[in-house]
Design a protein around this motif. Sequence first.
Motif, PDB file in Angstrom:
ATOM      1  N   LYS A  50      18.443   9.082   4.233  1.00  0.00           N
ATOM      2  CA  LYS A  50      17.677   7.942   4.768  1.00  0.00           C
ATOM      3  C   LYS A  50      17.924   7.794   6.279  1.00  0.00           C
ATOM      4  CE  LYS A  50      15.316   6.993   1.380  1.00  0.00           C
ATOM      5  NZ  LYS A  50      13.866   6.975   1.456  1.00  0.00           N
ATOM      6  N   GLN A  85       8.573   3.086  -8.931  1.00  0.00           N
ATOM      7  CA  GLN A  85       8.721   1.623  -9.026  1.00  0.00           C
ATOM      8  C   GLN A  85       7.901   0.914  -7.957  1.00  0.00           C
ATOM      9  OE1 GLN A  85      12.590  -0.029  -8.128  1.00  0.00           O
ATOM     10  NE2 GLN A  85      12.077  -2.008  -9.051  1.00  0.00           N
ATOM     11  N   ILE A  86       8.014   1.359  -6.715  1.00  0.00           N
ATOM     12  CA  ILE A  86       7.289   0.675  -5.634  1.00  0.00           C
ATOM     13  C   ILE A  86       5.818   1.052  -5.668  1.00  0.00           C
ATOM     14  CG2 ILE A  86       7.103   0.349  -3.127  1.00  0.00           C
ATOM     15  CD1 ILE A  86      10.092   0.969  -2.921  1.00  0.00           C
ATOM     16  N   TYR A 117      22.327  10.423  -0.504  1.00  0.00           N
ATOM     17  CA  TYR A 117      21.072   9.653  -0.436  1.00  0.00           C
ATOM     18  C   TYR A 117      21.006   8.872   0.880  1.00  0.00           C
ATOM     19  CZ  TYR A 117      17.800   5.813  -1.531  1.00  0.00           C
ATOM     20  OH  TYR A 117      16.778   4.895  -1.490  1.00  0.00           O
ATOM     21  N   LEU A 153      15.226  -3.458  -5.069  1.00  0.00           N
ATOM     22  CA  LEU A 153      13.960  -4.142  -5.366  1.00  0.00           C
ATOM     23  C   LEU A 153      13.855  -4.428  -6.859  1.00  0.00           C
ATOM     24  CD1 LEU A 153      11.565  -2.209  -2.961  1.00  0.00           C
ATOM     25  CD2 LEU A 153      12.874  -4.309  -2.566  1.00  0.00           C
ATOM     26  N   LEU A 161       6.255   7.490  -0.387  1.00  0.00           N
ATOM     27  CA  LEU A 161       7.261   6.897  -1.287  1.00  0.00           C
ATOM     28  C   LEU A 161       8.029   7.928  -2.104  1.00  0.00           C
ATOM     29  CD1 LEU A 161       5.191   3.866  -2.698  1.00  0.00           C
ATOM     30  CD2 LEU A 161       6.631   3.951  -0.659  1.00  0.00           C
ATOM     31  N   ASP A 185       1.327  11.996  -6.964  1.00  0.00           N
ATOM     32  CA  ASP A 185       2.711  12.151  -7.412  1.00  0.00           C
ATOM     33  C   ASP A 185       2.867  13.590  -7.881  1.00  0.00           C
ATOM     34  OD1 ASP A 185       4.892   9.687  -8.356  1.00  0.00           O
ATOM     35  OD2 ASP A 185       5.294  11.723  -9.066  1.00  0.00           O
ATOM     36  N   LEU A 198       0.424  15.971  -6.274  1.00  0.00           N
ATOM     37  CA  LEU A 198       0.784  16.444  -4.933  1.00  0.00           C
ATOM     38  C   LEU A 198       2.298  16.490  -4.795  1.00  0.00           C
ATOM     39  CD1 LEU A 198      -0.008  17.141  -1.956  1.00  0.00           C
ATOM     40  CD2 LEU A 198       0.015  14.679  -1.496  1.00  0.00           C
ATOM     41  N   ASP A 199       2.815  17.673  -4.477  1.00  0.00           N
ATOM     42  CA  ASP A 199       4.243  17.833  -4.195  1.00  0.00           C
ATOM     43  C   ASP A 199       4.426  17.566  -2.701  1.00  0.00           C
ATOM     44  OD1 ASP A 199       6.802  18.728  -3.611  1.00  0.00           O
ATOM     45  OD2 ASP A 199       6.650  20.541  -4.840  1.00  0.00           O
ATOM     46  N   VAL A 200       5.308  16.646  -2.338  1.00  0.00           N
ATOM     47  CA  VAL A 200       5.444  16.313  -0.909  1.00  0.00           C
ATOM     48  C   VAL A 200       6.024  17.447  -0.070  1.00  0.00           C
ATOM     49  CG1 VAL A 200       5.492  13.801  -0.925  1.00  0.00           C
ATOM     50  CG2 VAL A 200       7.591  15.054  -1.378  1.00  0.00           C
ATOM     51  N   PRO A 240      16.111  -3.394   0.534  1.00  0.00           N
ATOM     52  CA  PRO A 240      17.285  -3.669  -0.301  1.00  0.00           C
ATOM     53  C   PRO A 240      16.954  -3.247  -1.741  1.00  0.00           C
ATOM     54  CG  PRO A 240      15.997  -5.657  -0.009  1.00  0.00           C
ATOM     55  CD  PRO A 240      15.263  -4.561   0.746  1.00  0.00           C
ATOM     56  N   ARG A 248       4.060  14.318 -10.708  1.00  0.00           N
ATOM     57  CA  ARG A 248       3.847  14.317 -12.162  1.00  0.00           C
ATOM     58  C   ARG A 248       2.595  13.521 -12.498  1.00  0.00           C
ATOM     59  NH1 ARG A 248       6.515   9.181 -13.988  1.00  0.00           N
ATOM     60  NH2 ARG A 248       7.348   8.302 -12.082  1.00  0.00           N
TER      61      ARG A 248
HETATM   62  P1  NAD Z   1      10.961   5.986  -7.694  1.00  0.00           P
HETATM   63  O1  NAD Z   1      12.054   6.937  -8.035  1.00  0.00           O
HETATM   64  O2  NAD Z   1      10.656   4.888  -8.630  1.00  0.00           O
HETATM   65  O3  NAD Z   1       9.612   6.813  -7.449  1.00  0.00           O
HETATM   66  C1  NAD Z   1       9.590   7.991  -6.693  1.00  0.00           C
HETATM   67  C2  NAD Z   1       8.401   8.818  -7.145  1.00  0.00           C
HETATM   68  O4  NAD Z   1       8.423  10.037  -6.393  1.00  0.00           O
HETATM   69  C3  NAD Z   1       8.436   9.214  -8.631  1.00  0.00           C
HETATM   70  O5  NAD Z   1       7.250   8.786  -9.271  1.00  0.00           O
HETATM   71  C4  NAD Z   1       8.554  10.742  -8.616  1.00  0.00           C
HETATM   72  O6  NAD Z   1       7.813  11.374  -9.650  1.00  0.00           O
HETATM   73  C5  NAD Z   1       7.981  11.084  -7.248  1.00  0.00           C
HETATM   74  N1  NAD Z   1       8.453  12.358  -6.718  1.00  0.00           N
HETATM   75  C6  NAD Z   1       9.671  12.917  -6.815  1.00  0.00           C
HETATM   76  N2  NAD Z   1       9.680  14.129  -6.223  1.00  0.00           N
HETATM   77  C7  NAD Z   1       8.442  14.327  -5.712  1.00  0.00           C
HETATM   78  C8  NAD Z   1       7.832  15.373  -4.986  1.00  0.00           C
HETATM   79  N3  NAD Z   1       8.502  16.479  -4.644  1.00  0.00           N
HETATM   80  N4  NAD Z   1       6.534  15.220  -4.620  1.00  0.00           N
HETATM   81  C9  NAD Z   1       5.841  14.109  -4.962  1.00  0.00           C
HETATM   82  N5  NAD Z   1       6.357  13.095  -5.665  1.00  0.00           N
HETATM   83  C10 NAD Z   1       7.648  13.197  -6.035  1.00  0.00           C
HETATM   84  O7  NAD Z   1      11.270   5.433  -6.230  1.00  0.00           O
HETATM   85  P2  NAD Z   1      10.853   4.005  -5.608  1.00  0.00           P
HETATM   86  O8  NAD Z   1      11.856   3.029  -6.061  1.00  0.00           O
HETATM   87  O9  NAD Z   1       9.432   3.757  -5.837  1.00  0.00           O
HETATM   88  O10 NAD Z   1      11.173   4.289  -4.061  1.00  0.00           O
HETATM   89  C11 NAD Z   1      10.195   4.679  -3.130  1.00  0.00           C
HETATM   90  C12 NAD Z   1      10.837   4.801  -1.781  1.00  0.00           C
HETATM   91  O11 NAD Z   1      11.460   3.557  -1.424  1.00  0.00           O
HETATM   92  C13 NAD Z   1      11.956   5.855  -1.686  1.00  0.00           C
HETATM   93  O12 NAD Z   1      11.927   6.428  -0.405  1.00  0.00           O
HETATM   94  C14 NAD Z   1      13.219   5.035  -1.848  1.00  0.00           C
HETATM   95  O13 NAD Z   1      14.324   5.659  -1.220  1.00  0.00           O
HETATM   96  C15 NAD Z   1      12.829   3.759  -1.125  1.00  0.00           C
HETATM   97  N6  NAD Z   1      13.637   2.626  -1.566  1.00  0.00           N
HETATM   98  C16 NAD Z   1      13.485   2.096  -2.814  1.00  0.00           C
HETATM   99  C17 NAD Z   1      14.268   1.004  -3.196  1.00  0.00           C
HETATM  100  C18 NAD Z   1      14.148   0.366  -4.554  1.00  0.00           C
HETATM  101  O14 NAD Z   1      14.952  -0.525  -4.892  1.00  0.00           O
HETATM  102  N7  NAD Z   1      13.172   0.756  -5.371  1.00  0.00           N
HETATM  103  C19 NAD Z   1      15.199   0.471  -2.302  1.00  0.00           C
HETATM  104  C20 NAD Z   1      15.356   1.072  -1.047  1.00  0.00           C
HETATM  105  C21 NAD Z   1      14.542   2.133  -0.674  1.00  0.00           C
END
Ligand code: NAD
Length: 318
Positions: free
Chosen positions: A150, A17-18, A146, A176, A80, A39, A57-59, A174, A41
């Motif tokens: 964090k 999402q972000i 979770y 998003l 992210l 990512d 890339l797997d983190v 917060p 995937r």
């Molecule tokens: P998301 O779930 O939409 O995206 C996460 C991405 O990480 C996905 O595309 C997934 O394929 C990828 N991923 C999962 N496992 C992986 C791995 N092993 N290696 C590489 N990629 C991998 O998450 P987001 O909403 O974009 O959030 C990004 C960050 O922001 C996270 O740390 C989340 O905790 C934080 N955050 C998000 C929100 C929100 O509302 N979106 C709020 C607070 C914090």
Amino acid sequence: MSDATGDKVLVTGALGQIGTDLIQALRERHGNESVIASDIRESAGHPSVEGGPFMILDVLDTDGISRICQNEGVGTIYHLAALLSAVGERDPDLCRRINVGGTISVLEAAKVCNLKVYSPSSIAVFGPDSPKHATQGAALNPTTVYGETKVMGEALAREYLGRFGVDTRGIRYPGLISYKAPPGGGTTDYAVEIFHAALKEGHYECFVRPETRLPMLYMDDAIDATLTLMDSSDDSLGDSRVGYNIPCLSFSAEELANAISERIEGFTCVFVPDVRQEYADSWPDSIDGSVAESEWIWSPDFDLSSLVDEMLRGISSS
Ligand code: NAD
Ligand code: AKB
């Protein structure tokens, strides 16, 4: 520690999402070729994949991260990749492995390659014992796995800053709200799903109670806050730099539904809480972002009304 390897930017979890919005903003700033999306995937046709370099890339692969940074000349990483709360609570071991293990991998690579790191935290760091308007220094006793990951992410970022001089920064985002990519399985997903359902079905079944109030922000503001923090001079940032509360909105699920009803005639919403209600109840209603506001001067542009207008416009035109 070697010198920063270059000026390029690497984003992990870039299809989420972000990432979808952040990649676009970074490419507008730095040029398409300078921003590497990655990512675990692949997603054909996704703007992060089509608009510039993309790598699988797997983190958890620390060497892989270091190799890309050295070979491609990366100097900054936006980390992210993570599992969000609802998905994470269904598989706590995997949540710990990816969220904590992934952050360690990124920080290790940053130590070796002298990278600047942005690693987001969340309002999920707070637990039921924090004040409902959570201050920067409120106790961090989350009851979700979770949230624990964090808190650990902030601690790791602080440790790598203190012990190894890695430039680490982060924001406690917060919930998003955005329309370019679906939310990834969090508790605040209802605040995005409701717009799509309203436009498509004229009806939404919301998984939290109407009075559930959480800190929220429109995505454009979250991206702007992120880039403002990353642009800030190192010496303006204090102890909260790995997990800033930022000024944001606070509204209930019912207030959001009402704001949509005012714009979509006949829209109805029923409230059928599920397990995510527990996670929402453990988080604050709002957060105090005054430390961030004073250290790097930022405030949001969107209020509830303009956010709702923008979401309805964005979904309708995409
Ligand atoms: P998301 O779930 O939409 O995206 C996460 C991405 O990480 C996905 O595309 C997934 O394929 C990828 N991923 C999962 N496992 C992986 C791995 N092993 N290696 C590489 N990629 C991998 O998450 P987001 O909403 O974009 O959030 C990004 C960050 O922001 C996270 O740390 C989340 O905790 C934080 N955050 C998000 C929100 C929100 O509302 N979106 C709020 C607070 C914090
Ligand atoms: C979630 O609901 O899990 C995320 C978050 C607030 O961290 N949106």
